[in-house]
Scaffold this active site. Structure first.
Site, PDB file in Angstrom:
ATOM      1  N   VAL A 202     -24.112  57.215  66.478  1.00 30.72           N
ATOM      2  CA  VAL A 202     -25.012  57.297  67.626  1.00 30.72           C
ATOM      3  C   VAL A 202     -26.297  57.937  67.141  1.00 30.72           C
ATOM      4  O   VAL A 202     -26.320  58.669  66.142  1.00 30.72           O
ATOM      5  CB  VAL A 202     -24.422  58.121  68.796  1.00 30.72           C
ATOM      6  CG1 VAL A 202     -23.263  57.392  69.447  1.00 30.72           C
ATOM      7  CG2 VAL A 202     -23.997  59.496  68.319  1.00 30.72           C
ATOM      8  N   SER A 203     -27.398  57.689  67.852  1.00 24.86           N
ATOM      9  CA  SER A 203     -28.693  58.204  67.414  1.00 24.86           C
ATOM     10  C   SER A 203     -28.874  59.665  67.758  1.00 24.86           C
ATOM     11  O   SER A 203     -29.487  60.427  67.018  1.00 24.86           O
ATOM     12  CB  SER A 203     -29.828  57.376  68.033  1.00 24.86           C
ATOM     13  OG  SER A 203     -29.758  56.041  67.578  1.00 24.86           O
ATOM     14  N   THR A 204     -28.372  60.100  68.921  1.00 25.40           N
ATOM     15  CA  THR A 204     -28.582  61.467  69.396  1.00 25.40           C
ATOM     16  C   THR A 204     -27.289  62.040  69.936  1.00 25.40           C
ATOM     17  O   THR A 204     -26.328  61.315  70.212  1.00 25.40           O
ATOM     18  CB  THR A 204     -29.642  61.518  70.511  1.00 25.40           C
ATOM     19  OG1 THR A 204     -29.157  60.765  71.631  1.00 25.40           O
ATOM     20  CG2 THR A 204     -30.957  60.914  70.034  1.00 25.40           C
TER      21      THR A 204
END
Length: 581
Positions: A20-22
C-alpha cells in the site's frame, strides 16, 4: 519476454507480496493489506500452492519506488535468488510497481530465475505472446493511473494551499496542526526551543554541531521526523535536523508553498537562486511567527558565513582567509603555504596570492597584473591593531558602563514605568474583548489573528522598554558590583589575548574583521572592522571615512625589505633571491 506461467502444479511454493502507498490506505477495507492478504491466501488454496508464513512480504511505500528502497520487496527478491519459493503472487500488477520500467525489470529478474509470476485478480497467461502483451498493457495502465493520481493530488494541494491550509506532511518543528482549521499553531514548548536555537546561532555565533551537542546534552526531544527514524539513535538531534529548523522560513510567519525545486537541500536551496521555482508558482501562506524576519535573515547570513569559513579538509589555517582582497582587481585572494627548506633553515610560512595561470592557459582573466604573493607575516600589524582595540579598557567597558548607568533623576523613569503598566493593562483588556467577540462569532478569524499579532507586538515593545528602564534604577551597590565584574572580565580577556593560539587568532579575526583590501605596491591595507566610529584605535592605524559604522582603518604593513632583513638575521644561510615575496 516469456515467463513459464502454465497451469500451476501441486506442491509449488508461493511467496505473497502486499503493498500500500500509505498507512491510511492500509486501513481501508476496499484495498488495504488485510483484503490483499485474504484474497491471496484463498488463491493459494484454490491453486494448491504451499505458503510458508516466512514468505509473506509487506511494504507501505509508493509504487514508483525502486526495489532496492523497499524493505519487503528486497527481502522477497533475495529469497528468490536463494530458490526458497517457486511463484510470486500479488493482488494486482500495480502492487508490484506503478512504473513500467520497474515492473518489467522485476519480471525479467524472475524470468532469469525460472520463477512464476501470478496476479490474483488479473488472469494473465504469459506463456503466450498475447498473455505477455496483456501483462505489459496492464503495467502501462498502472503507470498511467499513478500519473493521474499524482496530478489530482497536486491540484488538490494547490487549491488547499491557496485557501491557507497546511498541505505538508509533518508540521515543522515549533508548530502543531489544527485538524479542524488545517492551519499551523505554535507549540509553546517547541517554540521556545526554536527561539533558543536561533539565539545560539545569531547572538552567540555557535556552530551547528555545537548547537546539536547542547540540545542533546539538555535532553531536548528531537523533531518527529528524527523520532521515527529506523536508525538505532532515535530521538536524537542531528546536524540536518538543526539546519532544517534554521532554514525554514515558516518560523517567520510568512512562507510559500511550491517555492523551492525538489529535492530541498537546506541552506543551498535558500541561497541558490537556481533552486527556486518561477515566482508565479509560489503560493503565499501565513501562520503565527516564532521569530522575526530580521532574525531569520541574520541566521541565514551566519550559516553562510560558517559554511564559507569551515575548515573541512584544509591542511592549513589562515589568519585572513576569505576576507582579503586585492585593491587592483577587487578579487578575493587565496591562502597558500610555503613548505620548509632544511638547506636554508627556513621553517615555511603562509602567504596570500591570486589565481595561478600557466603561460599557455586559454581565455582571459579579470585579475590585474599586480596580484602578487604576499607573506602573512607582513600583515601582522593588522592583528596588532585588532589586539590593541580589544585590550583598550575604554572600548571594552564603555558599552557595559552605558548599560549599567544609573539615572541621576529617577523620578521621570518611575513615572514612565507607571505609564507602561497602565498601557499593558489596557492591552490585556482589549485582548479579552476581542476574544469574547471571536467566541461569539462576531469577529472573523482573519481579523482576530490580526488583532492578536498587533497586541503581541505592542506588548513586547512595552516590556522591552520596561526592562531597560528598570535596569537604570539599579542601586549604587548593584552598580558597583557590576563594575567590579566588568573589570575582572576585562583583565581576563586582556591576559588571554597575549597567549592565544593561531587558530584562536583566526577565529577572533573572523568575528571582528569584515574585509581587508590589500594595497600591495603601497605597503598598506585598508581594514574594515566591525566596531563603531567612537572606538579608540590607538596609534597603529589611521581613521578613514565618515561613517559611524563600520570602522575603517588604514594600516601600514611590513615592507618586504624589512621582512627580508629579519629573515636573514635569523637565517644567514638563506639566499635573498630565493626568499618568498
Amino acid at each position: 519476454m516469456k515467463l513459464d506461467n502454465s497451469q500451476p502444479k501441486k506442491e509449488l511454493r508461493a511467496a505473497i507480496y502486499l503493498r500500500v502507498s500509505t498507512l491510511a490506505q492500509s486501513e481501508e477495507d476496499a484495498y488495504g493489506l488485510d483484503v490483499q492478504e485474504e484474497r491471496a491466501r484463498k488463491f493459494c488454496t484454490s491453486q494448491g500452492y504451499l505458503l510458508d508464513e516466512a514468505h509473506l512480504y509487506t511494504d507501505k511505500i509508493s509504487g514508483g519506488t525502486r526495489p532496492e528502497e523497499r524493505e519487503g520487496l528486497s527481502k522477497l527478491l533475495a529469497a528468490a535468488e536463494r530458490g526458497e519459493f517457486d511463484c510470486m503472487l500479488v493482488y494486482k500488477i500495480d502492487r508490484v510497481a506503478r512504473n513500467l520500467k520497474i515492473f518489467l525489470g522485476i519480471v525479467e529478474q524472475l524470468l532469469a530465475l525460472k520463477l512464476i509470476f501470478r496476479s490474483v485478480t488479473e488472469p494473465i497467461d504469459t506463456s503466450t505472446p498475447i498473455g505477455e502483451m496483456v501483462m505489459q498493457i496492464l503495467a502501462m495502465f498502472a503507470q498511467f493511473e499513478r500519473g493521474m493520481i499524482r496530478d489530482r493530488t497536486m491540484s488538490g494541494r494547490i487549491q488547499a494551499a491557496k485557501h491557507g491550509s497546511w498541505v505538508g506532511s509533518v508540521p515543522p518543528y515549533g508548530y502543531i496542526l489544527n485538524k479542524t482549521t488545517r492551519r499551523l499553531e505554535i507549540n509553546p514548548k517547541e517554540g521556545k526551543i526554536v527561539k533558543q536555537i536561533f539565539k545560539w546561532l545569531v547572538d552567540d555565533k555557535l556552530a551547528v554541531h555545537e548547537i546539536e551537542r547542547r540540545l542533546n546534552a539538555m535532553q531536548v526531544p528531537a523533531p518527529w521526523s528524527t523520532k521515527i527514524s529506523t536508525k538505532e539513535t532515535q530521538n536524537v538531534w542531528r546536524k540536518f535536523s538543526v539546519i532544517r529548523v534554521l532554514v525554514n522560513e515558516v518560523h517567520t510567519g510568512t512562507f510559500y508553498y511550491r517555492k523551492f525545486r525538489k529535492p530541498f537541500n537546506g541552506l543551498t536551496s535558500i541561497t541558490d537562486p537556481s533552486r527556486l521555482r518561477p515566482r508565479e508558482d509560489w503560493i503565499e501562506q501565513h501562520c503565527d511567527p516564532i521569530i522575526t524576519t530580521e532574525m531569520y535573515e541574520a541566521a541565514k547570513r551566519q550559516l553562510t558565513h560558517n559554511r564559507e569559513f569551515a575548515r573541512r579538509n584544509r591542511k592549513h589555517e589562515y589568519l585572513f582567509s576569505k576576507i582579503i582582497y586585492c585593491s587592483g582587481c577587487k578579487h578575493k585572494m587565496f591562502g597558500g603555504f610555503q613548505p620548509a627548506r632544511e638547506e636554508w633553515g627556513y621553517q615555511g610560512g603562509r602567504y596570500y596570492h591570486g589565481v595561478y595561470r600557466k603561460d599557455d592557459a586559454l581565455g582571459k582573466t579579470a585579475r590585474c597584473q599586480w596580484c602578487p604573493n604576499y607573506s602573512e607575516a607582513r600583515l601582522e600589524p593588522v592583528w596588532d591593531c585588532l589586539k590593541d582595540i580589544l585590550k583598550n579598557p575604554k572600548n571594552m567597558t564603555r558599552p557595559l558602563e552605558k548599560y549599567i548607568h544609573k539615572e541621576k533623576d529617577p523620578l521621570p523613569v518611575k513615572q514612565r514605568l507607571q505609564d507602561i503598566d497602565t498601557a499593558l493593562d489596557t492591552i490585556s483588556r482589549k485582548r479579552d474583548r476581542v476574544d469574547a467577540l471571536y467566541i461569539n462569532e462576531q469577529l472573523d478569524e482573519q481579523k482576530y489573528k490580526a488583532y492578536q499579532v498587533e497586541f503581541k507586538q505592542d506588548e513586547q515593545r512595552l516590556r522591552d522598554e520596561q526592562t531597560h528602564l528598570r535596569q537604570t534604577l539599579l542601586s549604587k551597590r548593584e552598580v558597583a558590583d557590576r563594575q567590579k565584574a566588568v573589570q575582572r572580565a576585562y583583565e581576563q580577556v586582556k591576559a588571554r589575548l597575549d597567549a592565544v593560539t593561531y587558530d584562536e587568532k583566526a577565529k577572533i579575526v573572523s568575528y571582528f574583521v569584515e574585509r581587508i583590501t590589500l594595497h600591495a605596491k603601497e605597503n598598506y591595507a585598508e581594514v574594515v572592522f566591525r566596531f563603531s566610529k567612537g572606538t579608540d584605535i590607538g596609534t597603529v592605524a589611521t581613521l578613514q571615512g565618515d561613517k559611524a559604522f563600520p570602522l575603517v582603518h588604514k594600516i601600514n604593513t611590513i615592507p618586504e625589505r624589512e621582512r627580508r632583513a629579519t629573515l636573514m638575521a635569523t637565517n644567514p644561510e638563506m639566499f635573498v633571491s630565493k626568499v618568498l615575496v
